[in-house]
Design a protein around this motif. Structure first.
Motif, PDB file in Angstrom:
ATOM      1  N   GLU A 172      -2.890  -9.346  19.297  1.00 26.23           N
ATOM      2  CA  GLU A 172      -3.843  -8.461  18.736  1.00 26.23           C
ATOM      3  C   GLU A 172      -4.473  -8.693  17.622  1.00 26.23           C
ATOM      4  O   GLU A 172      -3.771  -9.274  16.492  1.00 26.23           O
ATOM      5  CB  GLU A 172      -2.881  -7.168  18.512  1.00 26.23           C
ATOM      6  CG  GLU A 172      -3.599  -6.058  18.226  1.00 26.23           C
ATOM      7  CD  GLU A 172      -2.968  -4.617  17.975  1.00 26.23           C
ATOM      8  OE1 GLU A 172      -3.736  -3.544  17.386  1.00 26.23           O
ATOM      9  OE2 GLU A 172      -2.050  -4.566  18.288  1.00 26.23           O
ATOM     10  N   PHE A 173      -5.733  -8.681  17.453  1.00 26.51           N
ATOM     11  CA  PHE A 173      -6.711  -8.579  16.252  1.00 26.51           C
ATOM     12  C   PHE A 173      -6.595  -7.418  15.506  1.00 26.51           C
ATOM     13  O   PHE A 173      -6.739  -6.395  16.215  1.00 26.51           O
ATOM     14  CB  PHE A 173      -7.935  -9.185  16.772  1.00 26.51           C
ATOM     15  CG  PHE A 173      -8.117 -10.725  16.744  1.00 26.51           C
ATOM     16  CD1 PHE A 173      -8.949 -11.405  16.250  1.00 26.51           C
ATOM     17  CD2 PHE A 173      -7.177 -11.358  17.840  1.00 26.51           C
ATOM     18  CE1 PHE A 173      -9.083 -12.835  16.461  1.00 26.51           C
ATOM     19  CE2 PHE A 173      -7.346 -12.753  17.886  1.00 26.51           C
ATOM     20  CZ  PHE A 173      -8.520 -13.512  17.290  1.00 26.51           C
ATOM     21  N   ALA A 174      -6.622  -7.371  14.272  1.00 22.12           N
ATOM     22  CA  ALA A 174      -7.019  -6.095  13.417  1.00 22.12           C
ATOM     23  C   ALA A 174      -7.766  -6.597  12.225  1.00 22.12           C
ATOM     24  O   ALA A 174      -7.830  -7.698  11.936  1.00 22.12           O
ATOM     25  CB  ALA A 174      -5.711  -5.436  13.029  1.00 22.12           C
ATOM     26  N   VAL A 175      -8.851  -5.489  11.771  1.00 24.16           N
ATOM     27  CA  VAL A 175      -9.290  -5.833  10.533  1.00 24.16           C
ATOM     28  C   VAL A 175      -9.163  -4.666   9.620  1.00 24.16           C
ATOM     29  O   VAL A 175      -8.687  -3.589   9.868  1.00 24.16           O
ATOM     30  CB  VAL A 175     -10.744  -5.753  10.891  1.00 24.16           C
ATOM     31  CG1 VAL A 175     -11.028  -6.907  11.761  1.00 24.16           C
ATOM     32  CG2 VAL A 175     -11.360  -4.410  11.316  1.00 24.16           C
ATOM     33  N   ALA A 176      -9.274  -4.913   8.312  1.00 25.73           N
ATOM     34  CA  ALA A 176      -9.165  -4.006   7.230  1.00 25.73           C
ATOM     35  C   ALA A 176     -10.347  -3.140   7.255  1.00 25.73           C
ATOM     36  O   ALA A 176     -11.538  -3.647   7.157  1.00 25.73           O
ATOM     37  CB  ALA A 176      -8.639  -4.683   6.016  1.00 25.73           C
ATOM     38  N   SER A 177     -10.165  -2.046   6.757  1.00 22.28           N
ATOM     39  CA  SER A 177     -11.338  -0.955   6.694  1.00 22.28           C
ATOM     40  C   SER A 177     -11.091  -0.320   5.354  1.00 22.28           C
ATOM     41  O   SER A 177      -9.940   0.475   5.274  1.00 22.28           O
ATOM     42  CB  SER A 177     -11.409  -0.083   7.867  1.00 22.28           C
ATOM     43  OG  SER A 177     -12.487   0.797   7.783  1.00 22.28           O
ATOM     44  N   MET A 178     -11.993  -0.199   4.524  1.00 21.77           N
ATOM     45  CA  MET A 178     -11.787   0.719   3.336  1.00 21.77           C
ATOM     46  C   MET A 178     -12.648   1.988   3.310  1.00 21.77           C
ATOM     47  O   MET A 178     -11.982   2.920   4.256  1.00 21.77           O
ATOM     48  CB  MET A 178     -12.418  -0.106   2.199  1.00 21.77           C
ATOM     49  CG  MET A 178     -11.489  -1.578   1.923  1.00 21.77           C
ATOM     50  SD  MET A 178      -9.837  -0.797   1.439  1.00 21.77           S
ATOM     51  CE  MET A 178     -10.010  -0.374  -0.213  1.00 21.77           C
ATOM     52  N   VAL A 179     -13.801   2.053   2.837  1.00 24.26           N
ATOM     53  CA  VAL A 179     -14.660   3.316   2.931  1.00 24.26           C
ATOM     54  C   VAL A 179     -15.715   3.260   3.675  1.00 24.26           C
ATOM     55  O   VAL A 179     -16.366   4.004   4.566  1.00 24.26           O
ATOM     56  CB  VAL A 179     -14.986   3.881   1.499  1.00 24.26           C
ATOM     57  CG1 VAL A 179     -15.819   5.131   1.528  1.00 24.26           C
ATOM     58  CG2 VAL A 179     -13.612   4.095   0.643  1.00 24.26           C
ATOM     59  N   LYS A 189     -16.894  -4.680  17.160  1.00 23.30           N
ATOM     60  CA  LYS A 189     -17.723  -5.977  17.799  1.00 23.30           C
ATOM     61  C   LYS A 189     -16.875  -6.980  18.472  1.00 23.30           C
ATOM     62  O   LYS A 189     -17.047  -7.578  19.604  1.00 23.30           O
ATOM     63  CB  LYS A 189     -18.362  -6.694  16.620  1.00 23.30           C
ATOM     64  CG  LYS A 189     -18.954  -7.859  17.092  1.00 23.30           C
ATOM     65  CD  LYS A 189     -19.738  -8.718  15.823  1.00 23.30           C
ATOM     66  CE  LYS A 189     -20.609  -9.748  16.154  1.00 23.30           C
ATOM     67  NZ  LYS A 189     -21.222 -10.504  15.120  1.00 23.30           N
ATOM     68  N   HIS A 190     -15.467  -7.074  17.909  1.00 28.63           N
ATOM     69  CA  HIS A 190     -14.544  -8.074  18.292  1.00 28.63           C
ATOM     70  C   HIS A 190     -13.651  -7.519  19.120  1.00 28.63           C
ATOM     71  O   HIS A 190     -12.584  -7.958  19.575  1.00 28.63           O
ATOM     72  CB  HIS A 190     -13.844  -8.832  16.964  1.00 28.63           C
ATOM     73  CG  HIS A 190     -14.975  -9.596  16.332  1.00 28.63           C
ATOM     74  ND1 HIS A 190     -15.160 -10.810  16.831  1.00 28.63           N
ATOM     75  CD2 HIS A 190     -15.477  -9.392  15.153  1.00 28.63           C
ATOM     76  CE1 HIS A 190     -16.045 -11.502  15.993  1.00 28.63           C
ATOM     77  NE2 HIS A 190     -16.319 -10.574  14.932  1.00 28.63           N
ATOM     78  N   GLY A 191     -13.630  -6.058  19.380  1.00 24.20           N
ATOM     79  CA  GLY A 191     -12.557  -5.343  20.132  1.00 24.20           C
ATOM     80  C   GLY A 191     -11.216  -5.377  19.398  1.00 24.20           C
ATOM     81  O   GLY A 191     -10.044  -5.635  20.068  1.00 24.20           O
ATOM     82  N   ALA A 192     -11.102  -5.293  18.066  1.00 23.44           N
ATOM     83  CA  ALA A 192     -10.022  -5.482  17.287  1.00 23.44           C
ATOM     84  C   ALA A 192      -9.321  -4.078  16.889  1.00 23.44           C
ATOM     85  O   ALA A 192     -10.098  -2.754  17.089  1.00 23.44           O
ATOM     86  CB  ALA A 192     -10.315  -6.198  16.001  1.00 23.44           C
ATOM     87  N   GLY A 193      -8.246  -3.942  16.514  1.00 19.61           N
ATOM     88  CA  GLY A 193      -7.779  -2.896  16.004  1.00 19.61           C
ATOM     89  C   GLY A 193      -7.966  -2.661  14.461  1.00 19.61           C
ATOM     90  O   GLY A 193      -8.671  -3.703  13.793  1.00 19.61           O
ATOM     91  N   VAL A 194      -7.822  -1.565  13.916  1.00 21.24           N
ATOM     92  CA  VAL A 194      -8.187  -1.197  12.391  1.00 21.24           C
ATOM     93  C   VAL A 194      -7.031  -0.990  11.608  1.00 21.24           C
ATOM     94  O   VAL A 194      -6.135  -0.119  11.921  1.00 21.24           O
ATOM     95  CB  VAL A 194      -9.241  -0.161  12.338  1.00 21.24           C
ATOM     96  CG1 VAL A 194      -9.706   0.160  10.978  1.00 21.24           C
ATOM     97  CG2 VAL A 194     -10.474  -0.436  13.222  1.00 21.24           C
ATOM     98  N   LEU A 195      -6.947  -1.458  10.431  1.00 21.80           N
ATOM     99  CA  LEU A 195      -5.910  -0.978   9.436  1.00 21.80           C
ATOM    100  C   LEU A 195      -6.820  -0.295   8.134  1.00 21.80           C
ATOM    101  O   LEU A 195      -7.492  -0.974   7.410  1.00 21.80           O
ATOM    102  CB  LEU A 195      -5.319  -2.173   8.690  1.00 21.80           C
ATOM    103  CG  LEU A 195      -4.109  -2.027   7.779  1.00 21.80           C
ATOM    104  CD1 LEU A 195      -2.877  -1.635   8.887  1.00 21.80           C
ATOM    105  CD2 LEU A 195      -3.597  -3.376   7.382  1.00 21.80           C
ATOM    106  N   SER A 196      -6.666   0.989   8.307  1.00 21.89           N
ATOM    107  CA  SER A 196      -7.767   1.815   7.426  1.00 21.89           C
ATOM    108  C   SER A 196      -6.866   2.026   5.877  1.00 21.89           C
ATOM    109  O   SER A 196      -6.053   2.836   5.836  1.00 21.89           O
ATOM    110  CB  SER A 196      -7.677   3.198   7.812  1.00 21.89           C
ATOM    111  OG  SER A 196      -8.783   3.069   8.936  1.00 21.89           O
ATOM    112  N   ILE A 197      -7.190   0.808   4.888  1.00 20.47           N
ATOM    113  CA  ILE A 197      -6.574   1.107   3.687  1.00 20.47           C
ATOM    114  C   ILE A 197      -7.123   2.044   2.736  1.00 20.47           C
ATOM    115  O   ILE A 197      -6.553   2.725   1.913  1.00 20.47           O
ATOM    116  CB  ILE A 197      -6.508  -0.372   2.976  1.00 20.47           C
ATOM    117  CG1 ILE A 197      -5.937  -1.460   4.187  1.00 20.47           C
ATOM    118  CG2 ILE A 197      -5.850  -0.449   1.897  1.00 20.47           C
ATOM    119  CD1 ILE A 197      -6.284  -2.804   3.858  1.00 20.47           C
ATOM    120  N   GLY A 198      -8.262   2.485   2.940  1.00 20.31           N
ATOM    121  CA  GLY A 198      -9.118   3.365   2.090  1.00 20.31           C
ATOM    122  C   GLY A 198      -8.673   4.666   2.231  1.00 20.31           C
ATOM    123  O   GLY A 198      -8.803   5.642   1.300  1.00 20.31           O
TER     124      GLY A 198
END
Length: 415
Positions: A172-179, A189-198
């Motif tokens: 699994e790929f995941a990306v960090a997301s802020m605001v 775009k990459h079909g990845a999960g999200v880590l909503s840090i914001g």
């Protein structure tokens, strides 16, 4: 409410002053503790400055954590891709995947601290584009296939191919997301999960209702799919048996964390400086715009329910690891979450409550069973005398509960 997973995000945010060796051992102890408690995920970040965020390699930390744990999934939260050659990142993630027995989540970001980018001589304006480019290359390497060459302004590959693919068939790929929408757009775009840090900030909370739509729009544009089950919402909390205890345990650490680090270091003094520890708790956890929970397990359950409503649904509630309280109280906080919050949110106690209610509401049925016992006792003279002797004076049925005695009396009269 559905199947919500639980995890922790270790940036880390540790006040300067403690022995670094002991602090890192404490962080590893925490992962081990959470594995025993049944948490689903543990994330660890990459930082190179500020003095508070001191883990430079999440891969190294998680490799040690993998040896101490058995089932918890281990996420890089996150690898700052613009600081590394993508081939080397891919190699390290493959090795970590094997050393952990296939428990790795590959989380990446552009790099959160401007001071890190400055040290490495990387222009902040190129960070997000480089993360995007590196993710595509790493995905291609993970998929195997033919050797390929790739030339970029910041790295080069010549007839590249991994000699060992990940243990997981689809890591699994995941990306960090802020605001901003950038993290969500990249995830789509990459079909990845999200880590909503914001989501631990006021601005981040206000942005949440729209965030997932950016991921869906981007996924549709690039012929990918995204799933809310891979959306992780990072929340701040400290839990105790009462609100009063939680406040007392967390207020001094929260006060220092906000004034010295969040505002004093990261925001260069721009922001709310609290005058007292109690004010820090009031604004952070009990105001109209509160961004954290400092209270009881019930308070956290209600906040998670609210977050589900606000977001439209997500997959994992991630607790932000901090040093607001001392070690013992911090471990107890995570323990209370596992014991009371996780089962409540996921409906694990519903059937217990239904069973209890069913027994209470059908007492007449169980009284019939008691009357049957009484009947058998009365049929046997020695048993009746023995029971009478054990209970003292009076008939043998006094040893039975009051409702059963009443039922027995009624049936005797009927006969």
């Amino acid at each position: 409410m559905g199947d919500i997973k639980f995890g922790a995000f270790l940036a880390p945010h540790h006040p300067i002053g403690e022995n670094p060796f002991l602090q890192m051992r404490s962080d590893l102890d925490l992962v081990e503790h959470m594995d025993r408690l049944g948490f689903d995920e543990f994330w660890c970040g990459e930082h190179h400055s500020t003095g508070w965020e001191v883990i430079a390699s999440p891969e190294l930390f998680l490799a040690a954590a993998a040896e101490r744990t058995h089932r918890i999934r281990l996420g890089t939260g996150v690898v700052s891709l613009p600081y590394h050659h993508p081939f080397m990142v891919a190699q390290r993630m493959v090795q970590l995947d094997y050393q952990s027995g296939g428990r790795v989540i590959f989380g990446s970001g552009p790099g959160a601290l401007p001071s890190d980018a400055h040290t490495l001589g990387v222009d902040p304006m190129v960070l997000r584009d480089r993360q995007d480019e590196a993710m595509g290359v790493i995905r291609r390497l993970f998929e195997g296939g033919e050797r390929f060459s790739y030339e970029s302004e910041w790295f080069q590959l010549n007839e590249a191919k991994l000699q060992l693919l990940p243990l997981q068939k689809d890591m699994e790929f995941a990306v960090a997301s802020m605001v901003s929408p950038s993290g969500m757009t990249l995830a789509g775009k990459h079909g990845a999960g999200v880590l909503s840090i914001g989501s631990t900030t006021k601005a981040g909370l206000q942005a949440l209702p729209l965030q997932w739509s950016f991921a869906e729009e981007s996924a549709a544009k690039h012929d990918r799919t995204v799933d809310r089950s891979t959306w992780r919402i990072v929340m701040s909390w400290h839990i105790a048996e009462t609100r009063e205890k939680a406040r007392e345990q967390a207020k001094e650490g929260l006060f220092r964390h906000n004034n010295e680090y969040t505002v004093g270091t990261l925001a260069a003094g721009e922001g709310t400086i609290f005058k007292t520890p109690d004010e820090a708790v009031d604004v952070t956890a009990f105001s109209e715009d509160s961004v954290a929970v400092i209270g009881t397990p019930r308070d956290l359950v209600e906040r998670i329910e609210k977050m589900i409503d606000v977001t439209g649904g997500f997959g994992t509630a991630i607790g932000f690891v901090h040093d607001w309280a001392n070690r013992a109280d911090t471990l107890n906080s995570w323990d209370l979450v596992a014991r009371y919050v996780m089962p409540e949110v996921n409906g694990m106690l519903d059937n217990y409550r239904e069973s209890n209610k069913f027994v209470i509401e059908n007492r007449d049925t169980w009284m019939r069973a008691g009357a049957a016992i009484m009947s058998k006792i009365q049929e046997n003279k020695r048993a009746a005398e023995a029971m009478q002797a054990a209970a003292g004076a009076g008939p043998a049925k006094t040893a039975l509960s009051a409702p059963v005695r009443a039922k027995a009396d009624a049936e005797e009269k009927a006969e």
